[in-house]
Design a protein around this motif. Structure first.
Motif, PDB file in Angstrom:
ATOM      1  N   LYS A 114       1.041 -32.786 -57.789  1.00 14.53           N
ATOM      2  CA  LYS A 114      -0.058 -32.503 -56.937  1.00 14.53           C
ATOM      3  C   LYS A 114       0.183 -30.780 -56.209  1.00 14.53           C
ATOM      4  N   ASN A 115       1.365 -31.188 -55.816  1.00 12.73           N
ATOM      5  CA  ASN A 115       1.754 -30.381 -54.902  1.00 12.73           C
ATOM      6  C   ASN A 115       2.019 -28.692 -55.237  1.00 12.73           C
ATOM      7  N   ALA A 116       2.855 -28.865 -56.814  1.00 11.46           N
ATOM      8  CA  ALA A 116       3.126 -28.030 -57.659  1.00 11.46           C
ATOM      9  C   ALA A 116       1.979 -27.427 -58.889  1.00 11.46           C
ATOM     10  N   GLY A 117       1.015 -28.044 -58.050  1.00 11.80           N
ATOM     11  CA  GLY A 117      -0.478 -27.272 -58.661  1.00 11.80           C
ATOM     12  C   GLY A 117      -0.757 -27.422 -58.396  1.00 11.80           C
ATOM     13  N   ALA A 118      -0.935 -27.240 -57.128  1.00 13.06           N
ATOM     14  CA  ALA A 118      -1.730 -26.541 -56.004  1.00 13.06           C
ATOM     15  C   ALA A 118      -0.832 -24.994 -55.798  1.00 13.06           C
ATOM     16  N   LEU A 119      -0.086 -24.941 -55.805  1.00 12.28           N
ATOM     17  CA  LEU A 119       0.578 -23.629 -55.645  1.00 12.28           C
ATOM     18  C   LEU A 119       1.029 -23.370 -56.727  1.00 12.28           C
ATOM     19  N   LEU A 120       0.240 -23.567 -57.947  1.00  9.51           N
ATOM     20  CA  LEU A 120       0.624 -22.582 -58.744  1.00  9.51           C
ATOM     21  C   LEU A 120      -1.217 -22.114 -58.882  1.00  9.51           C
ATOM     22  N   LYS A 121      -1.893 -22.589 -57.965  1.00 10.43           N
ATOM     23  CA  LYS A 121      -3.381 -22.720 -58.536  1.00 10.43           C
ATOM     24  C   LYS A 121      -3.129 -21.124 -56.603  1.00 10.43           C
ATOM     25  N   ARG A 122      -2.667 -21.973 -56.486  1.00  3.54           N
ATOM     26  CA  ARG A 122      -2.954 -20.485 -54.808  1.00  3.54           C
ATOM     27  C   ARG A 122      -2.150 -18.923 -55.471  1.00  3.54           C
ATOM     28  N   ALA A 123      -1.200 -19.467 -55.688  1.00  5.67           N
ATOM     29  CA  ALA A 123      -0.204 -17.979 -56.484  1.00  5.67           C
ATOM     30  C   ALA A 123      -1.621 -17.348 -57.957  1.00  5.67           C
ATOM     31  N   LEU A 124      -1.842 -18.156 -58.795  1.00  3.50           N
ATOM     32  CA  LEU A 124      -3.079 -17.445 -59.983  1.00  3.50           C
ATOM     33  C   LEU A 124      -4.271 -17.201 -59.518  1.00  3.50           C
TER      34      LEU A 124
END
Length: 181
Positions: free
Chosen positions: A8-18
């Motif tokens: 969940k943390n990795a996905g949230a970080l990736l989402k913010r970057a995109l």
């Protein structure tokens, strides 16, 4: 699908970057090198639904390099257009939102010369009856809408920011230019 806290943390970080890459214009600058922004937006929406515990329905995107329909590549005789390629993309969002998106863009340096359309079921303004429609996009803005009425007529509701001006095609035919300003 259950995600671990690390996922969940990795996905949230990736989402913010995109999202940052999209809002900063980076993806616009890389338009010829990355897939259509709808795919990235679809990832961000899907991630939110996944974290919320909703069932995911994957959009299906398909990109194909194409040429003029009458190019020798397809058995035609338009020799001058052979090798001038475009990317045609179909994004099938019917299972999630009832939409079918079609994008086509020039691979030969004219990245702003793209055309995007969405097929969906909508309503005629002022009505509640569902009808098939086609939306034409300039970037993310709808610049024209074509609605099929039950009586067989095609209706184009007027976009008050658009202007239609007359022009002539190279073969002398009269035509209209749709300007969205």
């Amino acid at each position: 699908m259950n995600l671990s806290q690390e996922q969940k943390n990795a996905g949230a970080l990736l989402k913010r970057a995109l999202e940052a890459a999209t809002s900063s214009g980076l993806l616009d600058d890389l338009a010829g090198l990355v897939s259509h922004p709808d795919v990235i937006n679809g990832f961000c929406d899907g991630f939110d639904r996944l974290v919320a515990g909703e069932d995911l329905v994957n959009d299906v995107a398909d990109q194909v390099e194409v040429e003029h329909w009458n190019s020798p590549t397809y058995g035609g005789d338009e020799l001058e257009h052979q090798g001038v390629t475009f990317t045609a993309e179909v994004v099938d969002m019917r299972a999630r939102s009832g939409q079918l998106l079609v994008n086509i863009g020039d691979n030969n340096g004219a990245v702003d010369d793209s055309l995007s359309a969405a097929f969906e079921v909508t309503t005629t303004p002022g009505s509640k009856a569902p009808v098939p429609s086609l939306m034409l996009y300039e970037g993310e803005e709808v610049v024209a809408k074509v609605i099929r009425q039950p009586n067989g007529h095609l209706i184009m509701p007027w976009n008050h920011t658009a202007h239609i001006v007359p022009t002539s095609l190279p073969n002398g035919e009269r035509a209209w230019i749709l300007l969205d300003r």
